[in-house]
Design a protein around this motif. Structure first.
Motif, PDB file in Angstrom:
ATOM      1  N   GLY A 168       0.672  -1.126   0.059  1.00  0.00           N
ATOM      2  CA  GLY A 168       0.032   0.048   0.015  1.00  0.00           C
ATOM      3  C   GLY A 168       0.919   1.209   0.055  1.00  0.00           C
ATOM      4  N   LEU A 169       0.336   2.320  -0.760  1.00  0.00           N
ATOM      5  CA  LEU A 169       1.077   3.532  -0.704  1.00  0.00           C
ATOM      6  C   LEU A 169       0.220   4.580   0.000  1.00  0.00           C
ATOM      7  CD1 LEU A 169       3.822   4.732  -1.558  1.00  0.00           C
ATOM      8  CD2 LEU A 169       2.800   5.486  -3.536  1.00  0.00           C
ATOM      9  N   PHE A 170       0.571   5.676   0.792  1.00  0.00           N
ATOM     10  CA  PHE A 170      -0.385   6.746   1.252  1.00  0.00           C
ATOM     11  C   PHE A 170       0.368   8.058   0.989  1.00  0.00           C
ATOM     12  CE2 PHE A 170      -1.295   9.838   4.403  1.00  0.00           C
ATOM     13  CZ  PHE A 170      -2.545  10.108   4.258  1.00  0.00           C
ATOM     14  N   ILE A 171      -0.189   9.013   0.190  1.00  0.00           N
ATOM     15  CA  ILE A 171       0.413  10.232  -0.029  1.00  0.00           C
ATOM     16  C   ILE A 171      -0.516  11.346   0.437  1.00  0.00           C
ATOM     17  CG2 ILE A 171       1.443  11.828  -1.693  1.00  0.00           C
ATOM     18  CD1 ILE A 171       1.644   9.481  -3.567  1.00  0.00           C
ATOM     19  N   ASN A 172       0.310  12.074   1.390  1.00  0.00           N
ATOM     20  CA  ASN A 172      -0.254  13.566   1.746  1.00  0.00           C
ATOM     21  C   ASN A 172       0.225  14.677   1.238  1.00  0.00           C
ATOM     22  OD1 ASN A 172      -1.335  15.512   3.464  1.00  0.00           O
ATOM     23  ND2 ASN A 172      -1.885  14.269   5.217  1.00  0.00           N
ATOM     24  N   TYR A 173      -0.417  15.519   0.573  1.00  0.00           N
ATOM     25  CA  TYR A 173       0.006  16.499  -0.294  1.00  0.00           C
ATOM     26  C   TYR A 173       0.192  17.846   0.557  1.00  0.00           C
ATOM     27  CZ  TYR A 173      -0.147  13.577  -4.136  1.00  0.00           C
ATOM     28  OH  TYR A 173      -0.079  12.334  -4.980  1.00  0.00           O
ATOM     29  N   GLN A 174       1.128  18.750   0.176  1.00  0.00           N
ATOM     30  CA  GLN A 174       1.277  19.983   0.788  1.00  0.00           C
ATOM     31  C   GLN A 174      -0.180  21.035   0.779  1.00  0.00           C
ATOM     32  OE1 GLN A 174       3.578  21.422   2.388  1.00  0.00           O
ATOM     33  NE2 GLN A 174       5.459  20.081   1.949  1.00  0.00           N
ATOM     34  N   ASN A 175      -0.973  20.815  -0.272  1.00  0.00           N
ATOM     35  CA  ASN A 175      -1.981  21.388  -0.332  1.00  0.00           C
ATOM     36  C   ASN A 175      -3.404  20.891   0.686  1.00  0.00           C
ATOM     37  OD1 ASN A 175      -2.751  19.387  -1.989  1.00  0.00           O
ATOM     38  ND2 ASN A 175      -3.209  20.560  -3.832  1.00  0.00           N
ATOM     39  N   GLY A 176      -2.981  19.603   1.156  1.00  0.00           N
ATOM     40  CA  GLY A 176      -4.242  19.168   2.033  1.00  0.00           C
ATOM     41  C   GLY A 176      -4.708  17.842   1.070  1.00  0.00           C
TER      42      GLY A 176
END
Length: 283
Positions: A168-176
């Motif tokens: 699994g891969l989870f990404i949280n971006y700078q813009n929310g």
């Protein structure tokens, strides 16, 4: 127990003189014993028990507790918990809401003297995450970081004696924004390179091309590694033996003494950190 603790202190003083002192804590669990040992450093001997626990909690601030740093203190404050006594008196539901996980239940038990940190629970997954210190957006920029996270995850997986089919891969971006995707493979995997290939494909699948704040990789659908299923050309056995040899060298001489060349590119982005409490298979 006090007699044993005092003898330990006396023996250390007898053998080492006054150059080394030791503080000892006595309590129903490891967490409270550690807390007690810090009450009168550097040469204390204290006990925390049912008769004095609230009095001791009343003298402490939340961040005096091991495992409660600023971020967790903010979480607790959002639930109306500002002191250690508030923490102790909170019910399980409140603590679960504050921590957004079962960790709240563990704290409920830990504060009441139950031994929770030495208990082995059924493992369902392994994972590692990293908050990027500077914004990166391109897959080739994120690839070395993903490689190091995958290596750390796989080392823990193998050390615990598991193999896995899911990634699994989870990404949280700078813009929310955030994005999460998993993939279940046909065969179980053990070697870091196989996990990385799958994780990198997931990274490339993300529809967002924005700066990343947090990157996390995980593996799931675990199985105990009892035997390696042989293949026609013996490649699985070779991968198994190579991974174990690399792990043994890294365990002896330091993490990432041996590893893929791509890890060299991650040094300026990924700093090694040690977490408290949550990781029982600490590396």
């Amino acid at each position: 127990m006090h007699e044993v603790a005092q003898k330990i202190k006396s023996d250390i003083k007898k053998e080492a003189g006054d150059f080394i002192t030791v503080s000892i804590g006595i309590a129903p669990n490891r967490f409270l014993a550690k807390l007690a040992s810090g009450l009168h450093k550097p040469d204390g001997l204290d006990e925390i028990n049912k008769d004095n626990i609230l009095e001791i909690y009343g003298r402490l601030a939340l961040q005096d507790l091991s495992g409660i740093a600023q971020n967790n203190a903010v979480r607790l404050a959002s639930a109306g918990i500002y002191t250690v006594c508030d923490f102790y008196c909170a019910d399980v539901a409140t603590l679960k809401r504050a921590f957004h996980s079962i960790g709240g239940y563990y704290w409920y038990l830990r504060l009441r003297g139950w031994e929770i940190d030495g208990v082995e629970f059924s493992r369902k997954s392994f994972g590692n995450s990293y908050a990027l210190p500077r914004p990166l957006a391109k897959s080739d920029e994120l690839s070395p970081i993903l490689a190091k996270l995958t290596e750390k995850m796989c080392f823990r997986l193998r050390t615990a004696g598991f193999k896995a089919r899911g990634v699994g891969l989870f990404i949280n971006y700078q813009n929310g924004n955030f994005w999460h995707k998993t993939r279940l493979m046909a065969d179980f995997m053990y070697e870091s390179g196989d996990f990385f290939k799958c994780a990198y494909k997931l990274l490339c699948d993300s529809p967002y091309k924005e700066s990343v704040r947090v990157l996390a990789v995980s593996c799931f659908d675990l199985a105990k590694l009892s035997v390696i299923q042989p293949d026609m050309f013996g490649m699985q056995a070779k991968k198994y033996n190579l991974a174990n040899s690399v792990d043994a060298i890294n365990a002896k001489w330091g993490s990432f003494v041996l590893g893929p060349a791509s890890l060299l590119l991650s040094k300026e982005n990924v700093k090694d950190r040690i977490a408290f409490g949550g990781v029982r298979d600490l590396i």
